[in-house]
Each structure stands twice: as C-alpha cells, then as structure tokens.
Design an enzyme around this catalytic site. Structure first.
Site, PDB file in Angstrom:
ATOM      1  N   GLY A  66       0.781  -1.232   0.000  1.00 20.71           N
ATOM      2  CA  GLY A  66       0.000   0.000   0.000  1.00 20.71           C
ATOM      3  C   GLY A  66       0.813   1.281   0.000  1.00 20.71           C
TER       4      GLY A  66
ATOM      5  N   ASN B  31       1.546   3.009  -2.621  1.00 20.48           N
ATOM      6  CA  ASN B  31       0.855   3.941  -3.526  1.00 20.48           C
ATOM      7  C   ASN B  31      -0.387   4.531  -2.858  1.00 20.48           C
ATOM      8  OD1 ASN B  31       2.061   4.232  -6.360  1.00 20.48           O
ATOM      9  ND2 ASN B  31       2.303   2.046  -5.937  1.00 20.48           N
TER      10      ASN B  31
ATOM     11  N   HIS C 138       1.073   1.030 -13.224  1.00 19.32           N
ATOM     12  CA  HIS C 138       1.854  -0.147 -13.613  1.00 19.32           C
ATOM     13  C   HIS C 138       3.341   0.216 -13.552  1.00 19.32           C
ATOM     14  CE1 HIS C 138       2.680  -4.009 -15.406  1.00 19.32           C
ATOM     15  NE2 HIS C 138       3.573  -3.395 -16.144  1.00 19.32           N
TER      16      HIS C 138
ATOM     17  N   ASP D 192      -3.511  -4.020 -19.080  1.00 17.63           N
ATOM     18  CA  ASP D 192      -2.558  -2.918 -19.293  1.00 17.63           C
ATOM     19  C   ASP D 192      -2.643  -2.318 -20.696  1.00 17.63           C
ATOM     20  OD1 ASP D 192      -1.618  -3.437 -16.679  1.00 17.63           O
ATOM     21  OD2 ASP D 192      -0.106  -4.833 -17.416  1.00 17.63           O
TER      22      ASP D 192
HETATM   23  C1  GAR Z   1       3.460  -1.252  -7.314  1.00 17.37           C
HETATM   24  O1  GAR Z   1       4.769  -1.276  -7.792  1.00 17.37           O
HETATM   25  C2  GAR Z   1       2.469  -1.215  -8.467  1.00 17.37           C
HETATM   26  O2  GAR Z   1       2.914  -0.462  -9.546  1.00 17.37           O
HETATM   27  C3  GAR Z   1       2.402  -2.678  -8.819  1.00 17.37           C
HETATM   28  O3  GAR Z   1       2.377  -3.345  -7.581  1.00 17.37           O
HETATM   29  C4  GAR Z   1       3.113  -2.575  -6.619  1.00 17.37           C
HETATM   30  C5  GAR Z   1       2.252  -2.368  -5.393  1.00 17.37           C
HETATM   31  O4  GAR Z   1       2.963  -1.712  -4.380  1.00 17.37           O
HETATM   32  N1  GAR Z   1       1.245  -2.951  -9.644  1.00 17.37           N
HETATM   33  C6  GAR Z   1       1.255  -3.837 -10.630  1.00 17.37           C
HETATM   34  O5  GAR Z   1       2.210  -4.551 -10.883  1.00 17.37           O
HETATM   35  C7  GAR Z   1      -0.034  -3.905 -11.425  1.00 17.37           C
HETATM   36  N2  GAR Z   1       0.132  -4.695 -12.617  1.00 17.37           N
HETATM   37  P1  GAR Z   1       2.187  -0.963  -3.191  1.00 17.37           P
HETATM   38  O6  GAR Z   1       1.175  -1.953  -2.602  1.00 17.37           O
HETATM   39  O7  GAR Z   1       3.287  -0.649  -2.203  1.00 17.37           O
HETATM   40  O8  GAR Z   1       1.523   0.260  -3.750  1.00 17.37           O
END
Ligand code: GAR
Length: 199
Positions: free
Chosen positions: A12, A14, A110, A151
């Site tokens: 989490g 982001n 992404h 995507d």
């Molecule tokens: C992030 O790097 C996001 O871009 C990726 O998962 C991670 C989640 O991190 N998403 C994907 O790969 C979607 N295809 P977070 O839970 O710390 O935000």
C-alpha cells in the site's frame, strides 16, 4: 469533490502516497471513500484504517467461484459509490462487468513504461525481474485507464527511471516507486479531479 475508491493487494505504498498527497494539497478536491483489498493480510488495509478510511477485504477465498467473487467485488465498489476507481497495486484482473460499469472511470498504476513488461503475468516484482533480465537501461511507471485488456487502456502519464549497475529487482522496484509511481499516480488523480484529463 471527486470520490475515489482505492483497490489494493499488498503493502500500500501507492495508497499512502495518495493519502499524503490529499493531506498536503498535491491532490485537490478529492476524498477516498473506501479501500478494498483482495488480501486480508495486506498492510494497505492498516494504512487506510490509520488514516480513518473505511477498509474492507473481499477475497476470492470467501467465494465458491471466480464469478461470485467478481460480483462481490463489483458490489463492494458500487456500495462506495465512487466517481473514480484507483487500482493502486491491485493484483487481480478487473472483471469485464466492472470495466463496463465504470467506463473511463478506473485507473491503474503499472511499474514499467507500457508497452514494455506489461500484460498477463507482469505484476509487482516480476516486472522488475523481467526488466533486469532484458538488460534495459531505462524503465519507469505508467498510469493508464483500465479497459477490458491487461494494461492496454489509454495512457495518462509515464515517467522514466534509470536502471543502475548492481540493481536487484527490489532496489529497482523501490526506485521506480520513489521516482515515478508515487508522483504520477497522485498527479493523475489531481488532474482528473480538477478537470484537466477527460474522463
Ligand atoms: C506497485 O509497484 C504497483 O505499480 C504494482 O504493484 C506494486 C504495489 O505496491 N502494480 C502492478 O504490478 C499492477 N500490474 P504498493 O502496494 O506498495 O503500492
């Protein structure tokens, strides 16, 4: 006020960037109306609760079939009545019914420069493993609208990030988050909330 629902699966960071950006004014006129995780153990749920945001888990494990899970997920999102659904590290394929219910109202972050290292099987750390294996010197992140493909939706923002000698997937993931994801995802929400990106 743009009401957003944020869908998460893991740490989490982001989501945290969105919460912090609303607090410090980088995202204007926006409220997080709820956070949904497919994973009960996601630290993202704790981040949401710590910020006083409604947080719930809707897991495929709670349902007998994928279809029932998909329906429950859509119902969970509908109950929050969001203007925009933000996929912030949500590692579940979005059911076509949800895409149809929220046309041009779902965005995703992404961790690569689409169309590189994206599509089925490219998520989380796997994206960075693939980038390092291919030997690219530049990678980055992309915010895009979600359509029925994986995507493939219209790109809103991209930001490049340098790959450095000695990078591991973990080091590269962290740099892409810090230098790209945590910047362009809040920026996209702010632009949508304030009318600069057509929805
Ligand atoms: C992030 O790097 C996001 O871009 C990726 O998962 C991670 C989640 O991190 N998403 C994907 O790969 C979607 N295809 P977070 O839970 O710390 O935000």
């Amino acid at each position: 006020m743009l009401k957003i629902a944020v869908l998460v699966s893991g740490g989490g960071t982001n989501l945290q960037a969105i919460i912090d950006s609303i607090e410090d004014g980088r995202i204007r006129n926006t409220e997080i109306v709820g956070v949904i995780s497919n994973n009960a153990g996601a630290y993202a749920l704790e981040r949401a609760r710590a910020a006083g945001i409604e947080a719930l888990c809707i897991s495929p494990k709670q349902y007998e079939s994928r279809e029932l899970f998909n329906d429950a997920l859509l119902e969970g999102v509908n109950k929050l009545d969001p203007d925009l659904v933000v996929l912030a590290g949500f590692l579940v394929a979005i059911p076509p019914k949800m895409v149809a219910a929220y046309p041009d109202r779902i965005i995703n972050i992404h961790p690569s420069l689409i169309p590189s290292f994206c599509g089925k099987g490219f998520y989380g750390l796997k994206v960075h493993e693939a980038a390092l294996a291919r030997g690219v010197k530049v990678t980055g992140a992309t915010v895009h609208y979600v359509d029925e493909g994986t995507d493939t939706g219209r790109i809103i923002f991209q930001k490049p990030v340098e790959v450095l000698d000695g990078d591991t997937p973990e080091l590269l993931q962290r740099r892409v988050m810090e230098q790209a994801e945590w910047i362009i995802l809040p920026k996209a929400i702010d632009m949508i909330a304030n009318g600069s990106v057509s929805r």
